[in-house]
Design a protein around this motif. Structure first.
Motif, mmCIF file in Angstrom:
data_model
loop_
_atom_site.group_PDB
_atom_site.id
_atom_site.type_symbol
_atom_site.label_atom_id
_atom_site.label_comp_id
_atom_site.label_asym_id
_atom_site.label_seq_id
_atom_site.Cartn_x
_atom_site.Cartn_y
_atom_site.Cartn_z
ATOM 1 N N ASP A 71 -6.643 53.313 1.827
ATOM 2 C CA ASP A 71 -5.423 51.962 1.584
ATOM 3 C C ASP A 71 -4.283 52.655 1.686
ATOM 4 O O ASP A 71 -3.389 52.023 1.575
ATOM 5 N N GLU A 72 -4.237 54.004 0.807
ATOM 6 C CA GLU A 72 -2.777 54.487 0.837
ATOM 7 C C GLU A 72 -2.358 54.750 2.262
ATOM 8 O O GLU A 72 -1.017 54.945 2.532
ATOM 9 N N ILE A 73 -3.253 54.827 3.060
ATOM 10 C CA ILE A 73 -2.823 55.461 4.556
ATOM 11 C C ILE A 73 -2.750 53.833 5.140
ATOM 12 O O ILE A 73 -1.774 53.973 5.808
ATOM 13 N N ARG A 74 -3.131 52.835 5.033
ATOM 14 C CA ARG A 74 -2.261 51.588 5.601
ATOM 15 C C ARG A 74 -1.183 51.111 4.834
ATOM 16 O O ARG A 74 -0.481 50.968 5.787
ATOM 17 N N ALA A 75 -1.386 51.446 3.569
ATOM 18 C CA ALA A 75 0.181 51.112 3.360
ATOM 19 C C ALA A 75 1.061 51.992 3.557
ATOM 20 O O ALA A 75 2.312 51.507 4.406
ATOM 21 N N LEU A 76 1.231 52.687 4.284
ATOM 22 C CA LEU A 76 2.105 54.054 5.325
ATOM 23 C C LEU A 76 2.307 53.525 6.050
ATOM 24 O O LEU A 76 3.638 53.045 7.169
ATOM 25 N N LYS A 77 0.901 52.979 7.079
ATOM 26 C CA LYS A 77 1.698 51.922 8.381
ATOM 27 C C LYS A 77 2.425 50.642 8.040
ATOM 28 O O LYS A 77 3.149 50.744 9.033
ATOM 29 N N ASP A 78 2.062 50.312 6.974
ATOM 30 C CA ASP A 78 2.894 49.005 6.576
ATOM 31 C C ASP A 78 4.160 49.398 6.617
ATOM 32 O O ASP A 78 5.484 48.341 6.652
ATOM 33 N N GLN A 79 4.668 51.533 6.421
ATOM 34 C CA GLN A 79 6.231 50.662 6.124
ATOM 35 C C GLN A 79 6.805 51.078 7.937
ATOM 36 O O GLN A 79 5.914 51.121 8.279
ATOM 37 N N GLU A 113 -12.745 59.392 9.966
ATOM 38 C CA GLU A 113 -12.397 58.293 8.601
ATOM 39 C C GLU A 113 -11.107 57.331 9.912
ATOM 40 O O GLU A 113 -11.981 56.395 9.579
ATOM 41 N N LEU A 114 -10.521 58.484 9.875
ATOM 42 C CA LEU A 114 -9.467 57.305 10.544
ATOM 43 C C LEU A 114 -10.184 56.074 11.732
ATOM 44 O O LEU A 114 -9.679 55.207 12.451
ATOM 45 N N HIS A 115 -10.688 56.694 12.527
ATOM 46 C CA HIS A 115 -11.416 56.167 13.833
ATOM 47 C C HIS A 115 -12.611 54.661 13.573
ATOM 48 O O HIS A 115 -12.265 54.009 13.769
#
Length: 209
Positions: free
Chosen positions: A112-120, A136-138
């Motif tokens: 979820d934190e990585i998704r938030a980074l992508k949203d920046q 995990e990302l794949h």
């Protein structure tokens, strides 16, 4: 930000320990340093082109600790990779790391934190190496582009990028090239997996059904 994955692979898909014998000897891996004999000007050119587009770096714990022990000691201001790694924001995916020492590092503990980074807004959030994180990302479908350099060697053991149990994925090839030392470079974006087919005999001819 777009999340891009960058790694080196053997012909049999291994990405473990490319830079040196002691880089990652886990699980008895003894072939570390397999990239070095093939490195050269064209290899450096490709890697530099990756980092030229980086806005932030995301690493798994093991790769982060290896990078943090090496790159801060490279003080050459003309070394693009060192300059980028030492100055850009860095994120390390870990549930146990509490106080990373490398300047500019933030710990993230979940997808979820990585998704938030992508949203920046911004350029590329780049993952380099980081096999476990890459899996995990794949699996979560979070990788927008794969940039892979494949070396003309089969290692026979080691951690693989596309390991057993990961979801099947098709790719669109956005760029490809072959270097003078036999390296194959491919830029891939994930796409929908086509349904399977078969060859059948019709009027004595082999055709696709």
């Amino acid at each position: 930000m777009r999340l891009t994955l960058h790694t080196f692979l053997s012909y049999d898909g291994v990405m473990q320990g490319p830079g040196g014998p002691e880089e990652d000897a886990s699980n008895g891996f003894s072939q570390g340093g397999w990239v070095v004999p093939y490195a050269g000007e064209e290899f450096d050119e490709i890697v530099d082109s990756w980092f030229a587009d980086a806005a932030a770096i995301l690493l798994g714990r093991t790769t982060y600790e290896m990078f943090a022990g090496y790159w801060p000691r490279v003080a050459d201001p003309d070394h693009l990779v060192a300059r980028k790694l030492n100055t850009l924001p860095k994120y390390v995916a870990s549930r146990t790391l509490r106080a990373p020492a490398w300047t500019g590092t933030t710990v993230v503990s979940g997808l979820d934190e990585i998704r938030a980074l992508k949203d920046q807004p911004g350029g590329e959030l780049q993952v380099h190496g980081s096999c476990g994180l890459a899996h995990e990302l794949h699996r979560a479908g979070l990788i927008d582009e794969y940039r892979l350099i494949t070396f003309p060697i089969a290692l026979g053991q080691g951690k693989r990028l596309f390991a057993d149990g990961l979801p099947p994925t098709a790719f669109t090839v956005r760029e490809s090239r072959l270097t003078s030392t036999g390296l194959t470079y491919a830029v891939l974006t994930p796409t929908a997996l086509a349904s399977g087919g078969e060859y059948v005999i019709v009027d004595g001819k082999s055709v696709i059904s």
